[in-house]
Design a protein around this motif. Structure first.
Motif, PDB file in Angstrom:
ATOM      1  N   ASP A   5       0.849  -1.198   0.000  1.00  0.00           N
ATOM      2  CA  ASP A   5       0.000   0.000   0.000  1.00  0.00           C
ATOM      3  C   ASP A   5       0.883   1.245   0.000  1.00  0.00           C
ATOM      4  O   ASP A   5       0.671   2.173  -0.782  1.00  0.00           O
ATOM      5  N   TRP A   6       1.869   1.238   0.884  1.00  0.00           N
ATOM      6  CA  TRP A   6       2.796   2.376   0.944  1.00  0.00           C
ATOM      7  C   TRP A   6       3.536   2.535  -0.381  1.00  0.00           C
ATOM      8  O   TRP A   6       3.691   3.639  -0.908  1.00  0.00           O
ATOM      9  N   TYR A   7       3.985   1.431  -0.909  1.00  0.00           N
ATOM     10  CA  TYR A   7       4.785   1.423  -2.130  1.00  0.00           C
ATOM     11  C   TYR A   7       4.033   2.081  -3.281  1.00  0.00           C
ATOM     12  O   TYR A   7       4.538   2.996  -3.942  1.00  0.00           O
ATOM     13  N   TRP A   8       2.794   1.643  -3.496  1.00  0.00           N
ATOM     14  CA  TRP A   8       2.046   2.169  -4.636  1.00  0.00           C
ATOM     15  C   TRP A   8       1.596   3.607  -4.417  1.00  0.00           C
ATOM     16  O   TRP A   8       1.498   4.387  -5.373  1.00  0.00           O
ATOM     17  N   SER A  13       2.643   9.225  -6.400  1.00  0.00           N
ATOM     18  CA  SER A  13       3.026  10.609  -6.094  1.00  0.00           C
ATOM     19  C   SER A  13       4.140  11.114  -7.007  1.00  0.00           C
ATOM     20  O   SER A  13       4.432  12.312  -7.034  1.00  0.00           O
ATOM     21  N   LEU A  14       4.765  10.214  -7.767  1.00  0.00           N
ATOM     22  CA  LEU A  14       5.894  10.595  -8.619  1.00  0.00           C
ATOM     23  C   LEU A  14       5.493  10.822 -10.076  1.00  0.00           C
ATOM     24  O   LEU A  14       6.354  11.021 -10.929  1.00  0.00           O
ATOM     25  N   PHE A  21       7.158   6.637 -15.496  1.00  0.00           N
ATOM     26  CA  PHE A  21       7.785   5.726 -14.535  1.00  0.00           C
ATOM     27  C   PHE A  21       6.789   4.680 -14.042  1.00  0.00           C
ATOM     28  O   PHE A  21       7.099   3.493 -13.973  1.00  0.00           O
ATOM     29  N   ARG A  22       5.568   5.141 -13.708  1.00  0.00           N
ATOM     30  CA  ARG A  22       4.586   4.206 -13.156  1.00  0.00           C
ATOM     31  C   ARG A  22       4.220   3.127 -14.179  1.00  0.00           C
ATOM     32  O   ARG A  22       4.084   1.958 -13.829  1.00  0.00           O
ATOM     33  N   GLY A  55      16.429  10.571  -5.558  1.00  0.00           N
ATOM     34  CA  GLY A  55      16.464  10.528  -4.102  1.00  0.00           C
ATOM     35  C   GLY A  55      15.372   9.691  -3.472  1.00  0.00           C
ATOM     36  O   GLY A  55      15.114   9.805  -2.268  1.00  0.00           O
ATOM     37  N   GLU A  56      14.742   8.837  -4.262  1.00  0.00           N
ATOM     38  CA  GLU A  56      13.665   7.983  -3.753  1.00  0.00           C
ATOM     39  C   GLU A  56      14.264   6.649  -3.294  1.00  0.00           C
ATOM     40  O   GLU A  56      14.055   5.595  -3.891  1.00  0.00           O
ATOM     41  N   PHE A  57      15.018   6.722  -2.195  1.00  0.00           N
ATOM     42  CA  PHE A  57      15.770   5.550  -1.760  1.00  0.00           C
ATOM     43  C   PHE A  57      14.867   4.436  -1.229  1.00  0.00           C
ATOM     44  O   PHE A  57      15.167   3.256  -1.393  1.00  0.00           O
TER      45      PHE A  57
END
Length: 352
Positions: A5-8, A13-14, A21-22, A55-57
């Motif tokens: 859930d967090w991942y998607w 948001s990007l 990218f998505r 910076g999306e580590f």
């Protein structure tokens, strides 16, 4: 919020800063799901680089974990994935990623990779890593079940069977959501292995029957383990009936060891001649294990192949298997136990 859930949410948001990218990422996950691994492998570096450069580590960590899962869990990569699994664990524990839920997945992946490379040789290290990880997890944590599974598996590989049974019992006591059947799906087979190793074959079989009672469909490994348990209980006709219902053409290497052990037991009984038809498959499985650098599995398969061949009077096949094992044994981290087994096989071969 659950890991994915967090991942998607983060991926969505990007959309503005990383156009396209998505869509690429969705295709990447579809390719993994559909077993188009070459396409996934080709896509992964670009996605990981994009996440890193922006910076999306934490997103990078999720991507690397997803890719590594496909390599270790779906393709059974061992030595070829080990360096990347170690690097992933190091990345997961950097300050910018250490608190991300995927960091625990990196621990599980490294333990699983060590299991594939040499499950017995790295067993004690896997136990220590799992104990450290479990000490930081609450039973409600999403990764609690996975790490418990890895921990119990390591205990079994370390031949600490009573400790493995205690770990399963503890998990069953603290399992937060018993409706998920996680204990039945993941830990019951390990309990069955520990029980049969202790000579408690009926109890081991009851673990698998308990899975069915809870509505869990037994997978390939579970069914081959059931064949082994039936054979050890001298229920050979039932064991053969189940074995012959299985599709052995694409047998997974993680299942091959129990398959070989079942044939060893069956080769001692009145239906032993039926084992002859399986000797070629055991040899092919050992070749596949060597191709994937899964050398511990290769030695177990060769040991069972030689044992069955000797029982069936196929001296030339037994000799070939014993000879083939010698260079492979040198690749094991702790080869003493397997050296002893093959030394015994050589003595038995010489007596023929």
């Amino acid at each position: 919020m659950a890991n994915y859930d967090w991942y998607w949410t983060r991926v969505r948001s990007l959309d503005e800063v990383l156009p396209g990218f998505r869509a690429r990422l969705l295709q990447f996950h579809d390719d993994i799901s559909d077993a188009f691994f070459e396409r996934a492998d080709a896509c992964a570096p670009g996605l990981i680089q994009d996440a890193h450069e922006h910076g999306e580590f934490e997103l990078e960590l999720g991507l690397r974990v997803s890719h590594m899962k496909s390599r270790i869990f779906k393709r059974s990569e061992g030595l070829s994935a080990l360096a990347d699994a170690i690097a992933l664990l190091e990345f997961a524990h950097r300050p910018q990623t250490a608190n991300n839920p995927f960091a625990v997945c990196a621990v599980d992946l490294l333990m699983s990779c060590y299991h594939t490379v040499d499950e017995a040789g790295y067993a004690n290290e896997r136990v220590a890593v799992a104990e450290e990880a479990l000490a930081k997890l609450e039973p409600s944590a999403q990764c609690f079940t996975c790490i418990n599974h890895a921990y119990t598996c390591a205990l079994v590989d370390a031949r600490r069977f009573e400790d493995a049974l205690a770990a399963v019992a503890h998990y069953r006591e603290v399992e937060v959501d018993s409706q998920t059947n996680n204990a039945a799906k993941l830990l019951a087979p390990l309990a069955a292995i520990a029980l049969t190793a202790l000579g408690r074959h009926e109890e081991g079989l009851a673990e698998l029957e308990g899975m069915r009672a809870r509505g869990v469909e037994l997978g390939e490994y579970d069914q081959v383990l059931e064949v082994l348990l039936l054979a050890r209980l001298e229920r050979g006709d039932e064991a053969w009936a189940l074995l012959e219902r299985l599709d052995l053409g694409e047998l997974r290497l993680t299942t091959a060891c129990e398959y070989g052990r079942a044939l060893v037991v069956l080769s001692r009984g009145p239906t032993a001649p039926r084992c002859d038809a399986h000797l070629d498959r055991l040899w092919t499985l050992h070749e596949r294990a060597c191709e994937r650098e899964m050398y511990y599995y290769a030695t177990i398969i060769l040991q069972t192949h030689a044992t069955v061949a000797l029982a069936r009077g196929r001296v030339e096949l037994a000799a070939r298997a014993i000879d083939a094992a010698q260079p492979i044994l040198g690749r094991l981290r702790s080869p003493a136990r397997m050296h002893a087994k093959f030394a015994d096989l050589r003595v038995r071969l010489a007596a023929k």
